[in-house]
Design an enzyme around this catalytic site. Sequence first.
Site, mmCIF file in Angstrom:
data_model
loop_
_atom_site.group_PDB
_atom_site.id
_atom_site.type_symbol
_atom_site.label_atom_id
_atom_site.label_comp_id
_atom_site.label_asym_id
_atom_site.label_seq_id
_atom_site.Cartn_x
_atom_site.Cartn_y
_atom_site.Cartn_z
ATOM 1 N N THR A 16 0.820 -1.212 0.000
ATOM 2 C CA THR A 16 0.000 0.000 0.000
ATOM 3 C C THR A 16 0.854 1.263 0.000
ATOM 4 O O THR A 16 2.057 1.224 0.256
ATOM 5 C CB THR A 16 -0.922 0.040 1.243
ATOM 6 O OG1 THR A 16 -0.133 0.228 2.412
ATOM 7 C CG2 THR A 16 -1.756 -1.229 1.364
ATOM 8 N N ASP A 17 0.173 2.375 -0.259
ATOM 9 C CA ASP A 17 0.832 3.677 -0.126
ATOM 10 C C ASP A 17 0.652 4.159 1.314
ATOM 11 O O ASP A 17 0.119 3.436 2.155
ATOM 12 C CB ASP A 17 0.282 4.668 -1.156
ATOM 13 C CG ASP A 17 -1.218 4.923 -1.003
ATOM 14 O OD1 ASP A 17 -1.807 4.622 0.066
ATOM 15 O OD2 ASP A 17 -1.819 5.426 -1.972
ATOM 16 N N MET A 18 1.059 5.362 1.592
ATOM 17 C CA MET A 18 0.983 5.877 2.965
ATOM 18 C C MET A 18 -0.456 6.048 3.455
ATOM 19 O O MET A 18 -0.694 6.118 4.659
ATOM 20 C CB MET A 18 1.747 7.195 3.085
ATOM 21 C CG MET A 18 3.266 7.008 2.978
ATOM 22 S SD MET A 18 3.938 5.841 4.180
ATOM 23 C CE MET A 18 3.673 6.731 5.689
ATOM 24 N N GLY A 20 -2.629 3.765 2.993
ATOM 25 C CA GLY A 20 -3.131 2.412 3.201
ATOM 26 C C GLY A 20 -3.903 1.858 2.019
ATOM 27 O O GLY A 20 -4.577 0.835 2.137
ATOM 28 N N ILE A 21 -3.784 2.507 0.855
ATOM 29 C CA ILE A 21 -4.478 2.053 -0.362
ATOM 30 C C ILE A 21 -3.502 1.229 -1.192
ATOM 31 O O ILE A 21 -2.358 1.646 -1.424
ATOM 32 C CB ILE A 21 -4.997 3.254 -1.175
ATOM 33 C CG1 ILE A 21 -6.048 4.017 -0.351
ATOM 34 C CG2 ILE A 21 -5.561 2.804 -2.518
ATOM 35 C CD1 ILE A 21 -6.471 5.335 -0.959
#
Length: 155
Positions: A16-18, A20-21
């Site tokens: 994920t990215d920062m 959370g995706i």
Amino acid sequence: MVYDFKTRRRVEFAETDMAGIMHFSNYFRYMESAEHEFFRSLGMSVHSDAEARGWARVDVHCTYRRPLRYQDLVQLHVIVQSIGERSMEFVVMFDKVVTVAAGAAEATETVARGTMTTVCVTRGADGALRSVSVPPEVTARIEAAPVDQLRELVV
């Protein structure tokens, strides 16, 4: 013979990215991993050192409807759309498992749809890849989904 396969996995933080995706590139990794599990479930592999054979991806697409997030449980539904002389086309449905009340039936929500075209290849003595016919052990175990089933399975 079979034309579809389901497996599940949970979205890991590293995917994920920062926020959370899940990063878009990981959908392609999930598609490939589900394809490998599909082959393994039939006692086969997508790669053979002995025969210098494998499956080269020649076309992949993914359409995203909603994001997957850290810790989401996703069901990957691999559906064989077609089998040609030298290639196979898959559709992969990404169905997020929706948490439901205790005792209720489990539900899923389609969040993405991917497609992948692979060509059976072998490596020549010169190192170059060449397309070859889909092996009989594959066509003896895997078939394309019937058109009416394909319409029902692919949303």
